[in-house]
Scaffold this motif. Structure first.
Motif, PDB file in Angstrom:
ATOM      1  N   SER A  24       1.005  -1.122  -0.132  1.00 18.62           N
ATOM      2  CA  SER A  24       0.224   0.112  -0.114  1.00 18.62           C
ATOM      3  C   SER A  24       0.972   1.260   0.037  1.00 18.62           C
ATOM      4  N   SER A  25       2.088   1.077   0.371  1.00 17.97           N
ATOM      5  CA  SER A  25       2.905   2.439   0.620  1.00 17.97           C
ATOM      6  C   SER A  25       4.515   1.701   0.657  1.00 17.97           C
ATOM      7  N   CYS A  26       5.471   2.490   0.383  1.00 18.21           N
ATOM      8  CA  CYS A  26       6.707   2.196   0.790  1.00 18.21           C
ATOM      9  C   CYS A  26       6.993   1.905   2.099  1.00 18.21           C
ATOM     10  N   PHE A  27       6.211   2.724   2.872  1.00 13.72           N
ATOM     11  CA  PHE A  27       6.455   2.549   4.327  1.00 13.72           C
ATOM     12  C   PHE A  27       6.012   0.993   4.784  1.00 13.72           C
ATOM     13  N   ASP A  28       4.874   0.544   4.056  1.00 13.88           N
ATOM     14  CA  ASP A  28       4.371  -0.775   4.541  1.00 13.88           C
ATOM     15  C   ASP A  28       5.478  -1.650   3.872  1.00 13.88           C
ATOM     16  N   ASN A  61      18.861   6.599   7.634  1.00  9.99           N
ATOM     17  CA  ASN A  61      17.714   6.143   6.740  1.00  9.99           C
ATOM     18  C   ASN A  61      16.281   6.502   6.895  1.00  9.99           C
ATOM     19  N   HIS A  62      15.504   6.465   6.091  1.00 10.60           N
ATOM     20  CA  HIS A  62      14.106   6.918   6.471  1.00 10.60           C
ATOM     21  C   HIS A  62      13.524   6.039   7.475  1.00 10.60           C
ATOM     22  N   ALA A  63      12.699   6.697   8.225  1.00  5.57           N
ATOM     23  CA  ALA A  63      11.839   6.170   9.306  1.00  5.57           C
ATOM     24  C   ALA A  63      11.175   4.924   9.244  1.00  5.57           C
ATOM     25  N   SER A  64      10.731   4.506   7.869  1.00  8.70           N
ATOM     26  CA  SER A  64      10.021   3.294   7.649  1.00  8.70           C
ATOM     27  C   SER A  64      10.807   2.228   7.782  1.00  8.70           C
ATOM     28  N   LEU A  65      12.362   2.466   7.141  1.00  6.86           N
ATOM     29  CA  LEU A  65      13.396   1.393   7.308  1.00  6.86           C
ATOM     30  C   LEU A  65      13.736   1.035   8.686  1.00  6.86           C
ATOM     31  N   THR A 111      20.333   0.979   3.072  1.00  6.58           N
ATOM     32  CA  THR A 111      20.335   2.326   3.066  1.00  6.58           C
ATOM     33  C   THR A 111      19.284   2.938   1.926  1.00  6.58           C
ATOM     34  N   ASP A 112      19.172   4.061   2.141  1.00  5.59           N
ATOM     35  CA  ASP A 112      18.610   4.849   1.280  1.00  5.59           C
ATOM     36  C   ASP A 112      19.076   5.125   0.234  1.00  5.59           C
ATOM     37  N   GLY A 113      18.890   5.302  -0.915  1.00  3.56           N
ATOM     38  CA  GLY A 113      19.441   5.548  -2.267  1.00  3.56           C
ATOM     39  C   GLY A 113      19.981   7.003  -2.182  1.00  3.56           C
ATOM     40  N   VAL A 123      18.469  -1.514  -0.998  1.00  2.00           N
ATOM     41  CA  VAL A 123      18.477   0.040  -1.116  1.00  2.00           C
ATOM     42  C   VAL A 123      16.792   0.626  -1.277  1.00  2.00           C
ATOM     43  N   ASP A 124      16.519   1.338  -0.385  1.00  2.00           N
ATOM     44  CA  ASP A 124      15.303   2.199  -0.725  1.00  2.00           C
ATOM     45  C   ASP A 124      15.320   3.013  -1.537  1.00  2.00           C
ATOM     46  N   ASP A 125      14.850   3.280  -2.670  1.00  2.00           N
ATOM     47  CA  ASP A 125      15.343   4.181  -3.869  1.00  2.00           C
ATOM     48  C   ASP A 125      14.128   5.039  -4.047  1.00  2.00           C
ATOM     49  N   SER A 126      13.281   5.371  -2.936  1.00  5.80           N
ATOM     50  CA  SER A 126      12.033   6.266  -3.278  1.00  5.80           C
ATOM     51  C   SER A 126      12.441   7.566  -3.709  1.00  5.80           C
ATOM     52  N   HIS A 127      13.545   8.117  -3.447  1.00  6.07           N
ATOM     53  CA  HIS A 127      13.814   9.470  -3.875  1.00  6.07           C
ATOM     54  C   HIS A 127      14.852   9.589  -5.253  1.00  6.07           C
ATOM     55  N   ALA A 128      14.689   8.471  -5.781  1.00  8.32           N
ATOM     56  CA  ALA A 128      15.415   8.141  -7.073  1.00  8.32           C
ATOM     57  C   ALA A 128      14.878   7.641  -8.287  1.00  8.32           C
ATOM     58  N   GLY A 182      10.770   0.741  -3.050  1.00 10.64           N
ATOM     59  CA  GLY A 182      10.516   2.128  -3.444  1.00 10.64           C
ATOM     60  C   GLY A 182       9.029   2.607  -3.478  1.00 10.64           C
ATOM     61  N   THR A 183       8.592   3.660  -3.809  1.00 10.86           N
ATOM     62  CA  THR A 183       7.438   4.261  -3.758  1.00 10.86           C
ATOM     63  C   THR A 183       6.872   4.546  -5.113  1.00 10.86           C
ATOM     64  N   PHE A 184       5.755   4.588  -5.202  1.00 14.17           N
ATOM     65  CA  PHE A 184       4.954   5.035  -6.492  1.00 14.17           C
ATOM     66  C   PHE A 184       4.616   6.620  -6.126  1.00 14.17           C
ATOM     67  N   GLY A 185       4.592   7.022  -4.945  1.00 16.42           N
ATOM     68  CA  GLY A 185       4.098   8.392  -4.300  1.00 16.42           C
ATOM     69  C   GLY A 185       5.186   9.422  -4.617  1.00 16.42           C
ATOM     70  N   LYS A 186       6.001   9.306  -5.361  1.00 16.60           N
ATOM     71  CA  LYS A 186       7.091  10.505  -5.639  1.00 16.60           C
ATOM     72  C   LYS A 186       7.168  10.734  -7.059  1.00 16.60           C
ATOM     73  N   ALA A 187       8.234  10.307  -8.009  1.00 13.95           N
ATOM     74  CA  ALA A 187       8.238  10.816  -9.106  1.00 13.95           C
ATOM     75  C   ALA A 187       7.393   9.847  -9.972  1.00 13.95           C
ATOM     76  N   SER A 224       0.035   6.803  -4.604  1.00 15.81           N
ATOM     77  CA  SER A 224       0.520   6.076  -3.525  1.00 15.81           C
ATOM     78  C   SER A 224       0.654   4.435  -3.878  1.00 15.81           C
ATOM     79  N   GLY A 225       1.402   3.625  -3.099  1.00 17.44           N
ATOM     80  CA  GLY A 225       1.981   2.602  -3.220  1.00 17.44           C
ATOM     81  C   GLY A 225       3.406   2.363  -3.245  1.00 17.44           C
ATOM     82  N   GLY A 226       3.768   1.148  -3.061  1.00 18.76           N
ATOM     83  CA  GLY A 226       5.025   1.001  -2.713  1.00 18.76           C
ATOM     84  C   GLY A 226       5.479  -0.605  -3.503  1.00 18.76           C
TER      85      GLY A 226
HETATM   86  C1  LIG Z   1       8.925   8.838   0.766  1.00 19.88           C
HETATM   87  C2  LIG Z   1       9.743   7.737   1.297  1.00 19.88           C
HETATM   88  C3  LIG Z   1       9.068   6.367   1.905  1.00 19.88           C
HETATM   89  C4  LIG Z   1       7.659   6.418   2.021  1.00 19.88           C
HETATM   90  O1  LIG Z   1       6.940   6.004   0.884  1.00 19.88           O
HETATM   91  P1  LIG Z   1       5.345   5.957   1.067  1.00 19.88           P
HETATM   92  O2  LIG Z   1       5.215   5.216  -0.335  1.00 19.88           O
HETATM   93  O3  LIG Z   1       5.027   7.495   0.952  1.00 19.88           O
HETATM   94  O4  LIG Z   1       5.153   5.267   2.096  1.00 19.88           O
HETATM   95  C5  LIG Z   1      10.046   5.332   2.174  1.00 19.88           C
HETATM   96  N1  LIG Z   1      11.375   5.737   2.027  1.00 19.88           N
HETATM   97  C6  LIG Z   1      11.882   6.451   1.558  1.00 19.88           C
HETATM   98  C7  LIG Z   1      13.461   6.604   1.652  1.00 19.88           C
HETATM   99  C8  LIG Z   1      10.913   7.711   1.000  1.00 19.88           C
HETATM  100  O5  LIG Z   1      11.714   8.985   0.894  1.00 19.88           O
END
Ligand SMILES: *Cc1c(COP(=O)(O)O)cnc(C)c1O
Length: 399
Positions: free
Chosen positions: A109-113, A135-139, A178-180, A207-212, A238-243, A248-250
């Motif tokens: 449902s999210s990258c947090f999940d 690293n991001h709070a979700s990691l 690591t975050d990317g 690698v959590d590449d949400s911001h890349a 990674g997330t669908f919620g950015k670029a 939403s979704g991960g």
């Molecule tokens: C934004 C972000 C998330 C959370 O992604 P959501 O899909 O909004 O839950 C997780 N990890 C990193 C590194 C992020 O930047």
């Protein structure tokens, strides 16, 4: 209703947050996310969204989402494994795996999940997880939910990573996490060095590449491609919620057995509702755009380079880098806040970050560029920074 003493404690906590100047407030947009947004008080040029490719209100994606509602309904009212999987969910998993050149992918449902479920499903008390301190709070939360031994290394500090790998050398298995991209600085994790150390100490790499994902590296595949280590990273989240459209979704994309095991064990996957069909079909359209051309990526990176160049020329102190996150450093929290207020008055929406989100004395305004900013938008923003600096006290502000 709760006992009055408990409710009073919560009220006191809120008052303490307010007194420390740390209350987060929401500002309601009255229209879609874009380079220019509508607020009740008027329109603003927006430089603080994760809308890197400008896809959040792309008409092709909106149409695909509307079509998805027509053909697949509004909701599924089920988790994936009971009766919540549609053909489009499988298609999206396949397309994510293809883009990222992995065996398979699984949606959350999210990258947090995704980050919340991935560790507990794959690692136990005999294993070790070695994690970057920023690293991001979700990691961080996902690692906490897992029984593995936990090691933390200083941000991007390879000597410290090596020390932690040595300390974890007797574990059954090790994984470096690591975050990317570190979102407060826009700095990339040194994935080439991380993979070298992981090889030396027989560790996996996540690698959590949400911001890349969508805009960094070859074809927008992400930071592993920036460093040429795409074949040496084991697990991508990674997330669908950015670029990638920003709805939403991960996902987790990895070797077949990782994804298969997550389908059996990842708790957010097993116990949370499936992604809405319209989000899935819209995200499929976003992936088609991302894969179809480099145009938006080129505009994004050109905007980043233009903004960095003009701001440096105007004497502002920027953290260096290649990422469309551009931190403009002010040091003092009150000053950064005053600058953000002055910028808002001039029609430019940005956010100031101060302690505890960033280290003490390192307050900043984090500017985020988008492919849909025009050159004129970027020049207007820089002019607003210069005018805002005058308004809060001139050249003394810089640095
Ligand atoms: C934004 C972000 C998330 C959370 O992604 P959501 O899909 O909004 O839950 C997780 N990890 C990193 C590194 C992020 O930047």
């Amino acid at each position: 209703m709760g006992t009055s003493t408990t409710r009073q404690r919560w009220a006191d906590e809120l008052a303490a947050i307010e007194a420390a100047g740390l209350t987060k407030r929401e500002r309601a947009l009255t229209g879609p996310q874009s380079s220019r947004i509508a607020l009740a008080t008027g329109s603003r040029l927006n430089f603080c969204a994760n809308n890197y490719l400008g896809l959040a209100d792309d008409p092709r994606i909106e149409q695909a989402a509307v079509d998805g509602i027509r053909t697949h309904g509004f909701g599924l009212a089920s988790v994936r494994f009971i009766c919540g999987t549609q053909d489009v969910h499988l298609e999206l998993e396949h397309r994510v795996a293809q883009l990222l050149q992995r065996d398979a992918a699984i949606l959350f449902s999210s990258c947090f999940d995704a980050n919340g479920g991935v560790f507990e499903a794959l690692f136990g008390a005999e294993d070790a997880i070695i994690s970057d301190e920023l690293n991001h709070a979700s990691l961080i939360d996902g690692i906490r939910l897992c029984k593995a031994r936990r090691y933390r290394y200083r941000n991007r500090d390879m000597a410290d990573l090596e020390a932690q790998l040595q300390a974890a050398s007797d574990a059954r298995s090790r994984i470096v996490v690591t975050d990317g991209v570190f979102s407060m600085d826009g700095y990339l994790a040194p994935l080439d060095e991380i993979c070298d150390l992981a090889d030396r100490y027989d560790a996996l790499v996540l690698v959590d590449d949400s911001h890349a994902v969508g805009f960094m590296g070859d074809g927008g595949r992400g930071t592993p491609w920036v460093f040429g280590v795409q074949d040496r990273v084991d697990i991508l989240t990674g997330t669908f919620g950015k670029a990638l459209g920003g709805a939403s979704g991960g996902y987790v994309a990895a070797h077949r057995e990782v994804v298969d095991l997550l389908r059996q064990r990842a708790r957010p996957y097993l116990f949370s509702n499936t992604l809405a069909p319209s989000v899935v079909t819209g995200t499929l359209a976003a992936l088609a755009i991302v894969e179809g051309s480099d145009d938006a990526r080129e505009r994004l990176h050109a905007n980043g380079a233009l903004f960095r160049g003009l701001m440096a020329e105007a004497g502002f102190d920027l953290l260096p880098g290649e990422h469309p996150i551009v931190p403009v450093m002010f040091g003092d929290a009150v000053l950064a806040g005053a600058m953000a207020d002055e910028l808002d008055r001039r029609g430019v929406y940005v956010t100031a970050f101060s302690y505890p989100v960033v280290p003490q004395g390192r307050a900043r305004i984090r500017v985020q560029l988008s492919a849909v900013h025009t050159e004129q938008d970027v020049r207007e923003a820089v002019a607003a920074f210069v005018a805002a600096r005058e308004a809060v006290g001139g050249a003394a502000v810089t640095g």
